[in-house]
Design a protein around this motif. Structure first.
Motif, PDB file in Angstrom:
ATOM      1  N   CYS A   1       3.638  -6.875  -2.059  1.00  0.00           N
ATOM      2  CA  CYS A   1       4.350  -6.565  -0.828  1.00  0.00           C
ATOM      3  C   CYS A   1       4.634  -5.071  -0.763  1.00  0.00           C
TER       4      CYS A   1
ATOM      5  N   CYS B   1       6.882  -3.370   0.514  1.00  0.00           N
ATOM      6  CA  CYS B   1       8.254  -2.865   0.380  1.00  0.00           C
ATOM      7  C   CYS B   1       8.682  -2.801  -1.077  1.00  0.00           C
ATOM      8  N   CYS B   2       7.977  -3.517  -1.937  1.00  0.00           N
ATOM      9  CA  CYS B   2       8.388  -3.541  -3.352  1.00  0.00           C
ATOM     10  C   CYS B   2       7.179  -3.411  -4.283  1.00  0.00           C
TER      11      CYS B   2
ATOM     12  N   LEU C   1       7.308 -11.053   3.846  1.00  0.00           N
ATOM     13  CA  LEU C   1       8.350 -10.955   2.821  1.00  0.00           C
ATOM     14  C   LEU C   1       8.977  -9.572   2.779  1.00  0.00           C
ATOM     15  N   ALA C   2       8.506  -8.675   3.639  1.00  0.00           N
ATOM     16  CA  ALA C   2       8.896  -7.263   3.502  1.00  0.00           C
ATOM     17  C   ALA C   2      10.144  -6.915   4.290  1.00  0.00           C
TER      18      ALA C   2
HETATM   19 ZN   LIG Z   1       8.620  -6.431  -0.623  1.00  0.00          ZN
END
Ligand SMILES: [Zn+2]
Length: 332
Positions: free
Chosen positions: A73, A75-76, A113-114
């Motif tokens: 993902c 974002c992570c 999921l972000a």
């Molecule tokens: Zn993420």
């Protein structure tokens, strides 16, 4: 809009649109229609899939340039990969001789999921990218049918809505949706600054007025951070799928684990053709028939991605094998 468009064009930086939204909220459908309508025609499109497989790229054939960032993902876990990809795009752009031909826009479709905020923060704090890219807009799709339930239980759903510049409520044509006016009022309460519009299969659609409706009173989710994280499981099935057995398995799964499974998505090869399967929460959408792949690009056929929490990936695979008679499959 976080910055004036004209200023960004004048300083020569690329405008980046971040497209976010909860799993199954219709990001790809919306983006696909915008591309079809020529809106982001000049854009480089990046599609991020948290799972190791991507089925969305087959849907986005209208964009001139497309990159898929899969297996994490943005974002992570795939933040570093995103930054390198963006640096590469900027690098190539700098080498383009003609100013007119230079890339002006990037659209990043995040995984469901972000949280868009760490993505924006990572871009803005990167010493190279900050000179080349301006995050001009965060668009977040909101599912007219499921968003209220998600907002009640998923802190991520709220964070996505709170950071949006533009909220697009999708599936607003769903019949007998008494919750729609309440959802609109709730969105106005959570993020009063965002522009709000409706869409049906990506096409703009009128939203009902919500002036007299009270927003949903949302429970405090601070204590909820201890819940296990959502994770993707990739299921593979060899050979053609027994459609009826598979539908039974999927219904049984969603019935038993509706609260834990937030998304099922995949391409199944059936006697009726290649079908795109999708479920959002406990609703299985009617499958969409996909065209035959052009250049043997059917690697992801018979791959089903299940996103959820509270179970083990092995158990899911075993259950599918048992139910769908796919015991010959399920390798990875
Ligand atoms: Zn993420």
């Amino acid at each position: 809009m976080r910055n004036a468009d004209r200023a960004e064009l004048a300083d020569g930086r690329i405008r980046l649109t971040v497209l976010g939204g909860f799993l199954g909220s219709g990001k790809t459908t919306w983006l696909r229609h915008q591309l079809y309508a020529g809106l982001y025609e000049d854009a480089f499109v990046i599609v991020n899939e948290a799972a190791e497989t991507s089925v969305d790229d087959v849907l986005l054939a209208h964009s001139s340039t497309l990159a898929v960032l899969a297996g994490g993902c943005a974002c992570c876990t795939a933040q570093t990969a995103l930054i390198s990809l963006l640096r590469k795009i900027c690098d190539e752009r700098t080498r383009t001789d003609s100013r007119e031909k230079r890339l002006a826009r990037i659209v990043l479709e995040t995984s469901g999921l972000a949280d868009p905020r760490p993505i924006v923060a990572a871009i803005q704090s990167d010493p190279v990218l900050v000179n080349h890219i301006v995050v001009s807009e965060i668009v977040v799709t909101v599912d007219a049918l499921h968003a209220l339930a998600q907002l009640r239980s998923e802190p991520l759903g709220r964070r996505q809505i709170e950071c949006a510049d533009r909220l697009v409520v999708t599936k607003v044509d769903a019949p007998a949706n008494e919750g729609l006016a309440r959802l609109i009022a709730t969105l106005g309460f959570l993020n009063p600054g965002a522009a709000l519009s409706g869409a049906v299969k990506g096409v703009s659609s009128e939203l009902p007025a919500a002036l007299t409706v009270e927003p949903e009173s949302l429970p405090d989710l601070d204590g909820e951070t201890e819940r296990p994280a959502l994770f993707p499981t990739k299921l593979r099935i060899d050979g053609p799928i027994d459609w009826i057995a598979f539908s039974v398995w999927l219904s049984a799964l969603l019935h038993a684990r509706g609260g834990d499974v937030v998304r099922v998505k995949g391409v199944a090869r059936t006697p009726a053709g290649r079908l795109l399967l999708q479920s959002v929460r406990t609703v299985v959408q009617s499958p969409e028939i996909l065209p035959e792949p052009k250049d043997d690009d059917d690697r992801e056929d018979n791959t089903i991605v299940v996103i959820g929490r509270g179970y083990r990936a092995e158990d899911l695979q075993r259950s599918l094998a048992r139910f769908a008679g796919a015991s010959q499959g399920n390798r990875d």
